[in-house]
Design an enzyme around this catalytic site. Structure first.
Site: not given
Ligand code: UGA
Length: 434
Positions: A12, A260
């Site tokens: 971040v 996160c």
């Molecule tokens: C997440 C949020 O999307 C951001 O908005 C936030 O700022 C960030 O956390 C944080 O709090 O710093 P991030 O953890 O980088 O971002 O990644 P995501 O793309 O949100 O994915 C998180 C997890 O959910 C991954 O393991 C992904 O594989 C999983 N996921 C995501 C699913 O299993 N299904 C989905 O449809 C989407």
């Protein structure tokens, strides 16, 4: 243009620093790790994040992006706008560990010799701003304005997310600080939610909890699809087209990982309990996610009852593609369970190279991982796996071989056409195999 300091150069802080410098602000990024600071100052990114190194080098060349450690104290590092972006990892009891935040705030408050705006970018639970104000800011010798300014950056898309955010949240009770923050972000076209500190903190946690809820919900529906022979791809599409629901975060699989969602859902549950509220829905979201990541092991044991002396390829270690971050990756839970069952596990990830999991072997190509393997588990939907020549995979694997697609990212027909058994999460009763 503003004078800015960003404390903490993790996923971040570094994005915040390079993007604010790219917007023309005068930025110093600070970290206690001298090796990191030296690397960043030489123009090499310490994290894998698409686009970051270009912005880093541009900032250094323009001269408005500098790096420092706090070894000579905080006094000269405090800028008009000073961001705190240090880690708030999960403590053993599920709460957010705020020790780094407290130590930085305490250091800044005792060193400050002129007023400044303290901006909390680290994810801190609702109530933290008020607690910091009472414990540290009230004793400060100079006026310090406190702002909660949570981030909504996805790893792997963080630079784009910075500039095309759906909203900017500014939580403060200080009108002048709010004006300074609006000016800081003047080049970003986005709605601004100006609110009080606790509401800003709550927006951050509620956003991550809601997105986690969507994922656990679709995973429950996917599991149900497996029981009744329905197809989660069609179901996700069918519900996501309802604009009240929305199509994002409806990808079923082995659940959410990363630095996160797992941490923030636990911390929100903790803070709710501490305040006398039982957040039943959130507890279920966490429970579903914990269970979901074990699916590959459950189904592999069903398909290959004895894993002794069998080789299993783990494809992907990062918690999602386009990052080297392995924090709370499902692989960290899956691999030990497979090795306990006697499997010999080979792990391949195209980017996350530096992590070892005891009992498993790291290999440097997908083909070495698949060589002689009776099963492969897709943990991360890296494009390399999606595009893989699965016909060729069949020729190197130990047949009959099983592919467990933990991210529902492969084409089931192509895998089956290659003569491999395809298992996934909620896809056409796919866990029962072809
Ligand atoms: C997440 C949020 O999307 C951001 O908005 C936030 O700022 C960030 O956390 C944080 O709090 O710093 P991030 O953890 O980088 O971002 O990644 P995501 O793309 O949100 O994915 C998180 C997890 O959910 C991954 O393991 C992904 O594989 C999983 N996921 C995501 C699913 O299993 N299904 C989905 O449809 C989407």
């Amino acid at each position: 243009m503003s004078q800015v300091t960003v404390i903490g150069t993790g996923y971040v802080g570094l994005v915040t620093g390079v993007c604010l410098a790219h917007s023309g602000h005068d930025v110093i990024c600070v970290d206690i790790d001298p090796a990191k600071i030296a690397m960043l100052a030489s123009g090499t990114s310490t994290i894998y994040e698409p686009g970051i190194e270009d912005l880093l080098r541009q900032g250094i060349d323009r001269g408005n992006l500098r790096f420092a450690t706090p070894e000579n104290g905080w006094r000269d590092l405090i800028a008009d706008i000073t961001f705190v972006a240090v880690g708030t990892p999960m403590a053993a009891n599920g709460a957010a560990d705020l020790s780094a935040v407290r130590s930085v705030v305490e250091g800044l408050v005792s060193a400050a010799e002129r007023p400044f705006t303290l901006v909390m970018k680290s994810t801190v639970p609702p109530g933290t701003g008020a607690a910091l104000a009472e414990r540290f800011l009230s004793d400060a010798r100079v006026a310090i304005s406190y702002v909660s300014n949570p981030e909504f950056l996805r790893e792997g898309h963080a630079i784009d997310d910075w500039y095309t955010t759906d909203r900017i949240v500014i939580g403060t009770n200080d009108a002048a600080a709010e004006a300074r923050m609006r000016e800081l972000y003047a080049d970003i076209e986005s709605p601004i939610i100006a609110t009080d500190v606790s509401s800003a903190e709550t927006i951050k946690y509620a956003s991550n909890a809601f997105l986690s809820t969507k994922i656990s919900f679709i995973n429950e529906i996917a599991n149900l699809c497996d029981c009744i022979g329905a197809d989660i791809d069609a179901v996700s599409r069918g519900i996501g087209l309802d604009t009240r629901i929305g199509s994002q975060f409806l990808r079923a699989g082995i659940g959410y990982g990363g630095s996160c969602f797992p941490k923030d859902t636990r911390a929100l549950d903790f803070i709710a309990t501490l305040n006398g509220y039982q957040f039943t829905l959130l507890k279920s979201v966490i429970e579903v996610n914990n269970r979901q990541r074990l699916l590959p092991v459950v189904h592999l044991l069903h398909a290959l009852p004895d894993l002794h002396d069998r080789s299993v390829a783990i494809l992907g270690l990062s918690f999602k593609p386009n990052t080297d971050d392995v924090r709370e990756s499902p692989a960290l839970d899956i691999v030990p369970l497979l090795t306990e069952e006697g499997a010999s596990v080979k792990i391949y990830d195209p980017v996350a190279h530096d992590v070892q999991i005891p009992g498993a072997t790291r290999v440097d190509s997908v083909w070495s991982a698949l060589e002689g393997a009776s099963a492969a588990v897709i943990v991360t939907e890296w494009e390399e796996f999606v595009q893989l020549d699965w016909q060729h995979a069949k020729t190197v694997m130990c047949m009959p071989a099983v592919i467990f697609d933990g991210r529902n990212c492969l084409d089931p027909l192509a895998i089956r056409a290659a003569g491999l058994t395809y298992m996934a999460v909620g896809r056409d009763g796919a866990h029962r195999g072809a």
